[in-house]
Each structure stands twice: as C-alpha cells, then as structure tokens.
Design an enzyme around this catalytic site. Structure first.
Site, short mmCIF file in Angstrom:
data_model
loop_
_atom_site.label_atom_id
_atom_site.label_comp_id
_atom_site.label_asym_id
_atom_site.label_seq_id
_atom_site.Cartn_x
_atom_site.Cartn_y
_atom_site.Cartn_z
N ARG A 104 0.78 -1.13 0.02
CA ARG A 104 -0.20 0.11 -0.18
C ARG A 104 0.85 1.53 -0.20
O ARG A 104 1.86 1.63 0.47
CB ARG A 104 -0.89 -0.34 1.68
CG ARG A 104 -1.52 0.89 1.36
CD ARG A 104 -2.95 1.16 2.09
NE ARG A 104 -2.23 0.70 3.16
CZ ARG A 104 -2.98 0.56 4.13
NH1 ARG A 104 -4.28 0.05 4.21
NH2 ARG A 104 -2.63 0.89 5.96
N THR A 108 -0.90 7.86 -1.42
CA THR A 108 -1.94 7.12 -1.97
C THR A 108 -2.84 6.23 -1.70
O THR A 108 -4.29 6.30 -1.22
CB THR A 108 -1.67 6.85 -3.45
OG1 THR A 108 -0.92 5.94 -3.40
CG2 THR A 108 -0.89 8.22 -3.61
N ASP A 200 -0.84 -3.85 12.45
CA ASP A 200 -0.14 -4.77 11.50
C ASP A 200 0.39 -6.44 11.37
O ASP A 200 0.94 -6.20 12.21
CB ASP A 200 1.22 -3.82 11.12
CG ASP A 200 1.66 -4.03 9.71
OD1 ASP A 200 1.72 -5.42 9.68
OD2 ASP A 200 1.57 -2.99 8.73
N ASP A 203 4.03 -7.02 10.81
CA ASP A 203 5.07 -6.74 11.33
C ASP A 203 5.05 -8.07 12.72
O ASP A 203 5.98 -7.94 13.56
CB ASP A 203 4.74 -5.56 11.93
CG ASP A 203 5.65 -4.79 10.89
OD1 ASP A 203 5.40 -4.84 9.98
OD2 ASP A 203 4.88 -2.70 10.51
#
Length: 209
Positions: A104, A108, A200, A203
């Site tokens: 990602r 944006t 996340d 992660d």
C-alpha cells in the site's frame, strides 16, 4: 451480492483474542494465525463436491465419500497472507500455492503490484485468496482483479478480521466472491488501520516494524 460468512466457532474466537493481544510475541502469533486459518478452512471448504467410493476395511466392504477430484489453490497476498497458508495446507496438502505481492502506497493508500506467480490452471481450481486483514479492501480488490485476469473463476476470500469499509469495497468490485472472516470490527482509523484490529499483521508475524 456476495455472502459475508462470520465464522464464530468458540475455538476460533478464543484464539483470535490471543492474536489481538499486543503482548503476544511473533512466535506465538504465527502459530495462532496458522491454527485459526486451519480451523476457518473447514468452513471455507464445506461445499467441496464429494463422490461415492467403495473401500475394503479389515472387516468388510464400505461405501464412503471422497473429494471428487476437486483441485484447490491457495493464494496469499504477500506478505501477511503467508502466515495463513500452512494452516490450510495441513488440511489440503495437495493444494497449489500462488503468490500475489502488493503493498500500500503510504501517500495514496493505493495498492501497488510487485509480484504475481499463480498456477497455470486457475480456471480448473477452487481458489482461496487469503489475507489476515481486510481493511480498505484496496489490496484485496487488486488481487482479485489479477486472479480473474488469469482466468480464475471460483474464488473465495478468507480474512481473520474485516472492516465494514473493506467488506463494502470487495462486494462492490467482486460481488461473486464470498468473504469468510472471524470478525467484523468497528471502523478504520485515519491511517487505514482496523479498529480495534490487531495492528500490522505482517509486522507481528515476522517481528518487523
């Protein structure tokens, strides 16, 4: 419109609470994600077709049912989707595994493709696209676009946790793809993280920041 199936089995919900806990370290996190993916795979594969066969037991002949030659492919969205693959393979060891690499863009928030390697016979397979988190839905929609461009037809999406925004995005873009999840959370925050979510997933799986 596609179905949204919330798999609320007590064992899944118990393990999901441990996955969400910020005190759960990478080793335990990986093990739990694998276990939950395996448990969820029971529901995702519920409608695989069966055929009748006859086998000889030590006592007598028996009429049984086996999978009717159905081919399955698991397609994780890198990198977090990798954490769910082995759990499903534990149940379906003959499944093929494809890979779709998307990240990602931090500015944006749009998905950017960097890798795609899929089985050549997608049209002949039941496809399970896996990603632990269905947040904005951008990466999943892009992945499903790729799969369909490669002739994938019978597709299901498997995520641990989904946000309402992600569900809506996938259903609008791919109304033929049923979505299986263990929880639908409240909303996305300003950074497009699911709230309350689990942070996340990539992660936490791999011990990175």
């Amino acid at each position: 419109m596609s179905r949204v199936v919330i798999i609320d089995h007590p064992l899944i919900q118990h393990k999901l609470s441990m996955i969400r806990d910020e005190q759960t370290g990478p080793k335990e996190f990986r093990e739990l994600v694998e276990e939950v993916a395996m448990l969820m795979a029971y529901e995702v594969t519920r409608d695989l077709p069966l055929e009748e066969v006859t086998v000889k037991t030590p006592v007598a002949m028996a009429k049984c049912r086996r999978l009717a030659g159905e081919k399955v492919a698991i397609i994780p969205i890198l990198r977090a989707g990798l954490g769910m693959v082995q759990g499903i393979l534990n149940l379906i060891p003959t499944a093929r595994v494809g890979h779709i690499g998307l990240y990602r863009d931090p500015n944006t928030l749009k998905p950017v493709e960097y890798y795609c390697k899929l089985p050549s016979d997608l049209a002949e397979r039941e496809l399970i696209v896996v990603d632990p988190m269905l947040a904005t839905g951008g990466s999943v929609v892009a992945a499903l676009d790729l799969v369909k461009r490669r002739s994938g037809r019978r597709i299901k999406l498997l995520s641990l946790i989904a946000a309402p925004e992600g569900l809506q995005a996938v259903q609008q873009a791919h109304p033929d793809v049923d979505i299986y999840t263990a929880a639908v959370d409240d909303h996305l925050n300003e950074h497009a993280y699911i709230v309350p979510g689990l942070g996340d997933a990539g992660d936490r799986l791999f011990g990175t920041k």
